[in-house]
Design an enzyme around this catalytic site. Structure first.
Site, PDB file in Angstrom:
ATOM      1  N   LYS A   1      42.684  39.669  29.088  1.00 44.88           N
ATOM      2  CA  LYS A   1      43.445  39.975  30.870  1.00 44.88           C
ATOM      3  C   LYS A   1      43.229  38.617  31.271  1.00 44.88           C
ATOM      4  CE  LYS A   1      40.620  41.819  34.132  1.00 44.88           C
ATOM      5  NZ  LYS A   1      39.835  42.460  34.252  1.00 44.88           N
TER       6      LYS A   1
ATOM      7  N   ARG B   1      38.164  51.456  34.537  1.00 44.22           N
ATOM      8  CA  ARG B   1      36.707  51.172  33.452  1.00 44.22           C
ATOM      9  C   ARG B   1      35.661  50.474  34.402  1.00 44.22           C
ATOM     10  NH1 ARG B   1      35.321  45.653  34.069  1.00 44.22           N
ATOM     11  NH2 ARG B   1      37.096  43.846  33.866  1.00 44.22           N
TER      12      ARG B   1
ATOM     13  N   GLN C   1      37.245  49.194  45.444  1.00 50.86           N
ATOM     14  CA  GLN C   1      36.707  49.638  44.304  1.00 50.86           C
ATOM     15  C   GLN C   1      35.713  51.188  44.530  1.00 50.86           C
ATOM     16  OE1 GLN C   1      37.307  49.194  40.709  1.00 50.86           O
ATOM     17  NE2 GLN C   1      35.512  50.520  40.139  1.00 50.86           N
TER      18      GLN C   1
ATOM     19  N   ASN D   1      27.249  50.454  54.404  1.00 48.36           N
ATOM     20  CA  ASN D   1      27.921  48.984  53.440  1.00 48.36           C
ATOM     21  C   ASN D   1      27.955  47.666  54.840  1.00 48.36           C
ATOM     22  OD1 ASN D   1      30.448  47.849  52.278  1.00 48.36           O
ATOM     23  ND2 ASN D   1      31.545  48.195  54.579  1.00 48.36           N
TER      24      ASN D   1
ATOM     25  N   GLY E   1      29.072  45.181  41.297  1.00 46.36           N
ATOM     26  CA  GLY E   1      29.789  43.299  42.282  1.00 46.36           C
ATOM     27  C   GLY E   1      29.429  42.476  41.037  1.00 46.36           C
ATOM     28  N   THR E   2      28.414  41.774  40.866  1.00 43.72           N
ATOM     29  CA  THR E   2      28.424  40.877  40.939  1.00 43.72           C
ATOM     30  C   THR E   2      28.735  40.196  39.013  1.00 43.72           C
ATOM     31  OG1 THR E   2      26.207  40.785  42.040  1.00 43.72           O
ATOM     32  CG2 THR E   2      26.238  38.759  40.296  1.00 43.72           C
ATOM     33  N   ASP E   3      29.962  39.548  39.269  1.00 46.44           N
ATOM     34  CA  ASP E   3      30.370  39.342  38.466  1.00 46.44           C
ATOM     35  C   ASP E   3      31.104  37.234  38.101  1.00 46.44           C
ATOM     36  OD1 ASP E   3      32.519  38.378  40.414  1.00 46.44           O
ATOM     37  OD2 ASP E   3      33.801  39.688  39.579  1.00 46.44           O
TER      38      ASP E   3
ATOM     39  N   LYS F   1      26.346  34.697  43.124  1.00 41.32           N
ATOM     40  CA  LYS F   1      26.757  36.283  43.253  1.00 41.32           C
ATOM     41  C   LYS F   1      25.601  37.192  43.539  1.00 41.32           C
ATOM     42  CE  LYS F   1      31.583  38.223  43.381  1.00 41.32           C
ATOM     43  NZ  LYS F   1      32.777  39.301  42.930  1.00 41.32           N
TER      44      LYS F   1
ATOM     45  N   GLY G   1      26.372  46.253  35.407  1.00 44.00           N
ATOM     46  CA  GLY G   1      28.185  46.080  35.017  1.00 44.00           C
ATOM     47  C   GLY G   1      28.606  44.485  35.576  1.00 44.00           C
TER      48      GLY G   1
END
Length: 320
Positions: free
Chosen positions: A67, A110, A138, A159, A220-222, A226, A291
């Protein structure tokens, strides 16, 4: 090669189909039948964008590809979503490109499917209250997906920008659940399952917030730096990840590992639970799934979409 346009994805891929694809690829990863390639992710120095590549090979599903895409923070000003990507599939027998698939909606589906797989296997018995941290694009996908795998009775949410909580309220109503906006301390003490899906660079959910049996899907952490969770919270939980190497370098667990609070060897691949090789939550009070999002997830849902598009006559065949 086949082309499946972004505009056609919504009519092809469902949350249920995405769940099936992601569950299978997690199992293949844990069985060492599939592996991800090293991630390339860079700030390109233009439009404040992050761009990169995620790829891999699944010998069980015979899926090979990558991707390409990233995050363009100013896209909303242009009427576009910030995340933009395309998935390219290749024939593992010959190396020839076999498909190009719009990746924006697939990425959302996904990602939501990954947290749902973790919730299916790791949620505390009798979990009734779902806590949502984050109300961005998301979050709606997360809510719709998890409603397919677990019978929650209520959604509570927080939030950083409270004016955005209407998205959670509307999506909860869509799936037939009541919604209440709460502060983080109450969310941590009342929610049986928590999904965090923000772009934070400092802890939001603190160790003191979380009380009682809880499963947290940290989605959220990628990226290096982060962070959504207090490292002390991570340190007292049983830890699971989609890809351990990625989790400790760019995922939520990077901080606890760097601080010496957690050993990399303590982290379990979620696919090992799917395969029955790990008991899952066992007697742990808190479980956390990190994730980070791996290339094999994108390839799995893209391959499923190409097959569906061919069956329905939607896939466009292009000679190259």
């Amino acid at each position: 090669m086949y082309v499946v346009a972004e505009k056609d994805i919504a009519g092809l891929m469902t949350p249920e189909a995405a769940f099936t694809a992601i569950e299978a690829v997690f199992a293949a990863m844990a069985s060492r039948k599939a592996y991800n390639f090293p991630v390339v992710r860079e700030a390109i120095g233009h439009q404040d964008a992050l761009y990169g590549f995620k790829g891999g090979f699944d010998a069980a599903g015979l899926t090979l590809g990558l991707k390409a895409g990233g995050y363009w923070p100013h896209n909303l000003e242009r009427g576009l979503i910030n995340h933009q990507s395309t998935v390219f599939l290749f024939d593992p027998e010959t190396g020839r490109v076999s498909a190009a698939v719009g990746g924006n909606l697939l990425t959302a589906l996904r990602t939501a499917a990954a947290s749902s797989v973790s919730i299916k296997y790791l949620a505390p018995k009798g979990a009734k209250v779902l806590g949502m941290i984050g109300a961005g694009h998301q979050s709606a996908f997360q809510l719709r997906a998890v409603a397919k795998v677990h019978p929650f009775e209520k959604v509570i949410g927080w939030n950083p920008h409270p004016e955005m909580l209407g998205r959670l309220k509307d999506t909860a109503a869509e799936i037939g659940l009541p919604f209440e906006a709460v502060e983080l301390d109450r969310l941590g003490s009342e929610a049986d399952v928590i999904i965090s899906i923000t772009s934070a660079f400092a802890p939001l959910l603190l160790d003191a917030h979380v009380k009682g049996p809880t499963h947290i899907a940290a989605m959220g952490t990628d990226t290096k730096g982060k962070q959504e969770l207090d490292p002390a919270l991570v340190a007292r939980a049983k830890l699971f990840a989609d890809e351990i190497a990625q989790s400790v370098t760019i995922g939520e667990f990077q901080h606890a590992v760097q601080q010496g609070l957690v050993a990399e060897s303590a982290i379990v691949q979620l696919g090992a639970v799917v395969n029955g090789d790990d008991p899952g939550r066992g007697d742990a009070e808190v479980t956390i799934f990190d994730g980070t999002g791996v290339g094999l997830q994108d390839l799995a849902v893209a391959a499923a979409v190409v097959e569906l598009a061919q069956q329905k006559g939607i896939a466009q065949e292009v000679a190259i």
